[in-house]
Each structure stands twice: as structure tokens, then as C-alpha cells.
Design a protein around this motif. Structure first.
Motif, short mmCIF file in Angstrom:
data_model
loop_
_atom_site.label_atom_id
_atom_site.label_comp_id
_atom_site.label_asym_id
_atom_site.label_seq_id
_atom_site.Cartn_x
_atom_site.Cartn_y
_atom_site.Cartn_z
N GLY A 160 0.82 -1.20 0.00
CA GLY A 160 0.00 0.00 0.00
C GLY A 160 0.85 1.25 0.00
O GLY A 160 0.55 2.24 -0.69
N TYR A 161 1.94 1.25 0.76
CA TYR A 161 2.86 2.38 0.79
C TYR A 161 3.66 2.45 -0.51
O TYR A 161 3.93 3.53 -1.03
CB TYR A 161 3.76 2.29 2.01
CG TYR A 161 3.00 2.54 3.29
CD1 TYR A 161 2.84 3.83 3.78
CD2 TYR A 161 2.39 1.50 3.98
CE1 TYR A 161 2.11 4.08 4.94
CE2 TYR A 161 1.65 1.72 5.13
CZ TYR A 161 1.51 3.01 5.61
OH TYR A 161 0.76 3.25 6.74
N HIS A 162 4.02 1.26 -1.04
CA HIS A 162 4.67 1.25 -2.36
C HIS A 162 3.77 1.89 -3.41
O HIS A 162 4.23 2.62 -4.29
CB HIS A 162 4.98 -0.19 -2.78
CG HIS A 162 5.94 -0.91 -1.89
ND1 HIS A 162 6.18 -2.27 -1.99
CD2 HIS A 162 6.72 -0.47 -0.87
CE1 HIS A 162 7.07 -2.62 -1.08
NE2 HIS A 162 7.41 -1.55 -0.40
N GLY A 163 2.48 1.56 -3.34
CA GLY A 163 1.54 2.08 -4.31
C GLY A 163 1.43 3.59 -4.26
O GLY A 163 1.33 4.26 -5.29
N LEU A 164 1.45 4.14 -3.05
CA LEU A 164 1.43 5.60 -2.91
C LEU A 164 2.66 6.22 -3.56
O LEU A 164 2.57 7.25 -4.23
CB LEU A 164 1.39 5.98 -1.44
CG LEU A 164 0.05 5.85 -0.71
CD1 LEU A 164 0.25 6.15 0.77
CD2 LEU A 164 -0.97 6.80 -1.30
N ALA A 165 3.80 5.59 -3.36
CA ALA A 165 5.05 6.13 -3.89
C ALA A 165 5.14 5.99 -5.41
O ALA A 165 5.66 6.88 -6.09
CB ALA A 165 6.24 5.44 -3.24
N GLY A 173 2.48 5.37 -7.59
CA GLY A 173 1.32 5.78 -8.36
C GLY A 173 0.64 4.63 -9.06
O GLY A 173 -0.17 4.82 -9.97
N ARG A 174 0.94 3.42 -8.65
CA ARG A 174 0.31 2.21 -9.18
C ARG A 174 0.40 1.14 -8.10
O ARG A 174 1.28 1.20 -7.24
CB ARG A 174 1.00 1.73 -10.47
CG ARG A 174 2.50 1.54 -10.32
CD ARG A 174 3.13 1.16 -11.65
NE ARG A 174 2.88 2.14 -12.67
CZ ARG A 174 3.64 3.22 -12.89
NH1 ARG A 174 4.71 3.44 -12.13
NH2 ARG A 174 3.36 4.08 -13.83
N PRO A 175 -0.51 0.18 -8.09
CA PRO A 175 -0.53 -0.78 -6.98
C PRO A 175 0.75 -1.58 -6.85
O PRO A 175 1.35 -2.00 -7.85
CB PRO A 175 -1.69 -1.71 -7.36
CG PRO A 175 -2.57 -0.89 -8.24
CD PRO A 175 -1.63 -0.02 -9.03
N GLY A 176 1.17 -1.78 -5.61
CA GLY A 176 2.25 -2.70 -5.35
C GLY A 176 1.76 -4.13 -5.52
O GLY A 176 0.60 -4.44 -5.25
N ARG A 177 2.63 -4.99 -5.98
CA ARG A 177 2.28 -6.40 -6.19
C ARG A 177 3.21 -7.29 -5.38
O ARG A 177 4.31 -6.89 -4.99
CB ARG A 177 2.37 -6.76 -7.68
CG ARG A 177 1.30 -6.06 -8.54
CD ARG A 177 1.52 -6.32 -10.02
NE ARG A 177 0.55 -5.59 -10.83
CZ ARG A 177 -0.56 -6.12 -11.34
NH1 ARG A 177 -0.83 -7.41 -11.13
NH2 ARG A 177 -1.38 -5.39 -12.06
#
Length: 577
Positions: free
Chosen positions: A49-54, A56-60
Motif C-alpha cells: 500500500g505504501y509502495h503504491g502511494l510512492a 502511483g500504481r498498486p504494489g504487487r
């Protein structure tokens, strides 16, 4: 195909600052102009979730235990499509993974080292510098030589105490020939609040999460040599990218029951470019982000359609999902929001925003069959644990996925299947209980045979009560916050046929919860396995077409289950709608 260049961010042990460094690195590289694909090793739902914020696309996630080692590289290629760089955050210590007393090799299953080796990507080791001096050289020598299949490419020193401390540590790294890619001072103020299962999910932490990610980005940009990190990245192992349509097609081809189903499997034309496709805007606090879900649903160029003929692979899965029609606007008004506003914020699982289903002209049977059954997927702050591939597989199998927030939304119009993923419902029990129209609808539809796939938080939502707050009452048990954490991988066997599984099927799953069921009446268990002491465990429950369990599974490792679920939803839609 040659893989997008990647670096793996690992550490000697948990608590070294991997998430801060990885998240800040993703954000800083993105700000420097890179299209960054973020990944997390293991079953963790929160860090992505934090990766996704950074990014701009979902973390997998890349988890060899849950999906099989042979799917890790294809899933990487799938998630990194269209990007020019990937950052993979590891799990625990570099060589830590699933504990197996019979394992004799250096690389534990599910470890960061295994994933780095599979990808052929270099490792950046994050070292918590507190308490280290010249002896750091010995530690680094051990990590660099322990396994020849894992290449240590450089070191980032974290929590360095002073300029002199930095000089000593750099000299130690030079003794073993490892470049220092960055040196970060102690910044305890950057610690993200946590609770019993780890960090608070980004979607719950809202604007504070966005601010924390921005601070991590600034810190890494100021103290890490981004050019050196990008230069260290190497193209990953060649493989054909995982394709949800191909996965569903293969599942259908290998299952006679699926072949005889009367629903269609959606295929799609054209290449998929996860990082290049711009989709809807998602807001976390005051920060607007691009939602690159990696699914064709974000493409506004046209509506998808599902064939109703047997086993045909037709159509185009690009589906425009929007809040259209007066009924959606009325529901939005009752909830105190705009009809076109997302009802859930950024999701670690890539579930994206809540989107409405067409009302009015789309309610005739022929139109519904052509477009495929509606699968309602719970999202929002209480249901943040999920994988982006789940929605992609559901769509590939012919479903129209509609994400909704159980804290405030009604059951989406035309729902023919319900997915209740994991999360933290115990933190939102009062608000969940206050949405009585939804609880009533879920209970009534479950009684009428609605296929429901509920994992962990979903199981709790279906109980009679959660910490004294009334829930849906589908599962004849009460739930409460417990005294201890239940955590670990499970080799489970399906004990009976259900909307997803066939009796006797073996599945690898993961438990991650601190709640427990109490006052439960006898019910058909969903899973069986043996614990570490060899004792027999029976877990979960089957009620009609409801499959509810604490066990988390990864859909990419079990595409047949997703295809069956969509088939069951199509059957329900034909009968009920």
C-alpha cells in the motif's frame, strides 16, 4: 522476453528499515523520471500500500510459496510491463523464509534470496547501522558469500549516528568490496504507526500516509545515489509474462466441469501495458494518484463483453466501469458523497475505487448475460488485504468487478457473487454494524445461494458478532480480538466441494490474524491441515454457496477456483436476475 531491470531491497534482519528505504526509493526514482514497478516478497498486504502511494500504481506481491516458484518471474513480467525499472522489497532477513526442518540448501522457500535468485536481480542490503563499527565488514562478507546464486550489489547504511560513524562504516564496506549507495541519518520521526499485524494500512492512515511517503521520498532522494541504484539494476530472467486470460483459459481446459459451464471467458486483444495505461484518479487524503491497476477495466475506450456460449474465448475485456444512472446517484447522496467520487481510497491489493453498475437499460437478462455476472468486491478501510491479480482473473473469467465500501455502501445492483477479502474489520466494527441495510442484504442473498468468497476479515464480517457488534449472521459464530497472533503458511486440503474448490484439492495458504471465533456451532469445515506438532486442524466453514475461512490464498496460484466462482455467479445471476 527480457525483464525490466530490477533491484531487490533486502536486510540482514527485520526492523532494519527496508520498508522506509524501499518506499522512499520508489518515490525518489519516480520523481527522477522513472516508471517504477513496485513489488513485495511474501504474502504481506500492508507494505504494498505504501509502495503504491510512492509509485502511483498498486504494489504487487511475489510469493513462491503461494503461487509456486515457476510463476514468480511471469508475474514479475506481468506487473512490470511498460515500466523501465522495478524495486522489489524483501521480507524479514535476506535468507529468511518458510521454516522447513528438512531443508538443507541455503535458500529458504519464500525468502528474499530465493526471489532475487529467480529474477536474477542484484540485492541492495539495508543495514541498521546502530551498534555497528568495523565488524560490519564481517557481516557483509558473510551475506555476500553465503549463497553464490544471490549477488550483493551494494549497501545502504540506515540510521547512521554521525559523520565519523559514517566514515568508519564506509571503510568496513570497502574492505569487502561493496559500494555504499547511500547513508541515511537517524530519523525516528518517519516511523509509520503500527498495530497488532504491522503497519497501519495506507488507506486507513489517509493523508498521514501520503505525508509519510513524501517524507520517505525526500529522505532517500537526499541521501541515496539514485543514479548508482538505477545503474545497478539488471534485466531480469527471461520468461513469458503471466496473463490472466491465458491462466483462466488453461484452468478451463483442464477442468471438465468448467468446460461444461454456460458462462464465457473474456479474452482481450492488444498488448497490455501496466505502467503506461493511465486510468482513474484515486485520492488518499489530499493527494491525487494514478490508479494503474494493471487491468483492462481502466481503459475507457469501450465496454467489454462476455460470451454466454460454452468455453468460447471471445471479446475484449476492456470494460468501462462508472457510476451511471439515477439509482447510483441516489445511493451516493444518501451516503453523503458525489456519484462520481471514489468510495474507497488507495488499496494495497490494487482493488482501486468503488464503481457503480449500470442501472436501467442493463437490467434485462440478455444484456446481463452478455456482459457477465457482477462480482461485488469489498474494499475501503476495513478490507485492504488483497492481490491485484484477483480482480484481473475475475475480469478475465468474464465477471464485471465492482468495488464497494461496506462501511457506507449498499450491495451493488445485480450482484451475483461477493468477494470479502482480508483487512482490519475489528478496527471498524461499529461502523460496519451501523450499515444495517448491507448486512441484511448479505444475509438474505447468502440464504438464497449467493456465492461468497470470504477470507479472514470477510469471515469476521459474516459472523453473528465481532467484539460485540452485530455482523451479517451468515456464519453461526461470534468473533473477538484474541490474546495471540496466528501467523504462518499452511498446506491445506479442501474438505468438501464449494463454489471455489473441489474436495481433495491441495492449496497453499497463509494465516495472519489476531482474532478468533467463539461460541461457534458445528458446521462443515472448509479446510484441513496438520500443524507443526502433527495435530489435525479443521478450519473455516461452508454454508450453502459461502466459503469463509481465515486462510488467505493467492488467486494467481489457483486460477481454477476463480473460474469456478465466476461460473457459480453466472448460474446465480440466471436464476435470481
Amino acid at each position: 522476453m527480457a525483464g525490466v531491470p530490477a533491484v531487490v531491497v533486502a536486510a540482514p534482519a527485520s526492523g532494519s528499515g527496508k520498508t522506509t528505504l524501499a518506499t522512499g526509493l520508489i518515490g525518489a526514482l519516480r520523481r527522477a523520471g522513472h516508471r517504477v514497478a513496485p513489488f513485495k516478497v511474501g504474502p504481506d498486504y500492508i507494505d504494498p500500500g505504501y509502495h503504491g502511494l510512492a509509485a502511483g500504481r498498486p504494489g504487487r506481491n511475489l510469493d513462491p510459496v503461494l503461487v509456486g516458484a515457476d510463476r514468480v518471474v511471469p508475474l514479475y513480467h506481468h506487473g512490470a510491463a511498460g515500466c523501465d525499472l522495478a524495486v522489489v522489497e524483501g521480507v524479514m532477513g535476506l535468507f529468511d523464509g518458510r521454516i522447513d526442518e528438512h531443508e538443507t540448501g541455503p535458500v529458504a522457500e519464500g525468502s528474499t534470496a530465493q526471489v532475487a535468485s529467480l529474477l536474477g536481480a542484484p540485492v541492495v542490503l539495508v543495514v541498521d547501522a546502530r551498534g555497528h563499527s568495523q565488524s560490519l565488514a564481517a557481516l557483509l562478507h558473510g551475506f555476500a558469500t553465503f549463497d553464490s546464486g544471490v549477488r550483493l550489489g551494494g549497501v545502504i547504511l540506515n540510521r547512521v549516528g554521525s559523520e565519523r560513524h559514517d566514515q568508519v562504516l564506509r571503510a568496513a564496506c570497502a574492505r569487502v568490496g561493496l559500494p555504499v549507495l547511500g547513508s541515511l541519518p537517524r530519523m525516528d520521526a518517519l516511523e509509520v504507526p503500527s498495530r497488532h499485524l504491522g503497519l497501519i494500512p495506507a488507506v486507513e492512515h489517509g493523508a498521514a500516509a501520503a505525508a509519510a511517503v513524501a517524507a520517505m521520498t525526500e529522505l532517500v532522494a537526499a541521501h541515496v545515489d539514485l543514479g548508482a541504484v538505477a545503474a545497478l539494476a539488471r534485466p531480469t530472467t527471461d520468461a513469458v509474462a503471466w496473463d490472466p486470460v491465458a491462466a483462466v483459459r488453461e484452468a478451463v481446459a483442464g477442468d471438465a466441469a468448467l468446460q461444461s459451464g454456460s458462462y464465457g471467458v473474456v479474452s482481450r486483444s492488444g498488448s497490455r501495458d501496466v505502467c503506461a495505461n493511465d486510468a482513474t484518479a484515486v485520492r488518499v487524503g489530499s493527494s491525487a494518484l494514478e490508479d494503474h491497476t494493471g487491468t483492462a477495466e481502466g481503459d475507457e475506450s469501450g465496454r467489454g463483453h462476455a460470451a454466454s456460449t460454452r468455453s468460447r474465448l471471445l471479446g475484449d475485456s476492456r470494460e468501462r466501469q462508472g457510476n451511471e444512472g439515477g439509482a447510483d446517484a441516489a445511493r451516493a447522496a444518501r451516503a453523503g458523497r458525489r456519484a462520481d467520487a471514489p468510495t474507497s481510497e488507495w488499496s494495497a491489493g490494487g482493488y482501486g475505487t468503488s464503481t457503480g453498475v449500470e442501472d436501467g437499460s442493463g437490467n434485462d437478462e440478455a444484456t446481463r448475460t452478455r456482459r457477465g455476472p457482477v462480482i461485488a468486491m469489498a474494499g475501503g478501510p476495513a478490507f485492504t488485504f488483497g492481490y491485484a491479480e484477483h480482480r484481473e482473473l475475475l475480469t478475465a473469467a468474464g465477471a464485471r468487478v465492482v468495488v464497494f465500501d461496506p462501511l457506507r455502501d449498499e450491495l451493488p445492483t445485480g450482484t451475483a457473487g461477493l468477494v470479502l477479502p482480508g483487512g482490519f474489520p475489528e478496527e471498524h466494527a461499529a461502523d460496519l454494524a451501523a450499515n444495517t441495510p448491507l448486512l441484511t442484504a448479505v444475509r438474505e442473498h447468502a440464504g438464497a445461494g449467493l456465492p461468497i468468497h470470504a477470507e479472514c476479515a470477510g469471515l469476521l464480517y459474516l459472523t453473528r458478532s465481532l467484539d460485540g457488534h452485530a455482523m451479517a449472521g451468515v456464519v453461526d459464530a461470534d468473533a473477538e480480538f484474541g490474546p495471540r497472533l496466528t501467523l504462518g503458511y499452511r498446506d491445506a486440503v479442501a474438505l468438501a466441494d464449494s463454489a471455489l474448490w473441489r474436495a481433495g484439492e491441495r492449496v497453499r495458504g497463509h494465516e495472519f490474524h489476531r482474532t478468533r471465533l467463539v461460541a461457534a456451532t458445528t458446521a462443515a469445515p472448509a479446510w484441513g491441515w496438520h500443524d507443526g506438532a502433527g495435530a489435525r486442524v479443521r478450519e473455516g466453514t461452508l454454508v450453502g454457496q459461502v466459503h469463509a475461512s481465515y486462510l488467505h490464498t493467492h488467486p494467481a496460484g489457483n486460477p481454477s477456483a476463480t473460474a469456478r466462482f465466476v461460473g457459480a455467479a453466472a448460474d446465480y445471476a440466471r436464476v435470481r436476475h
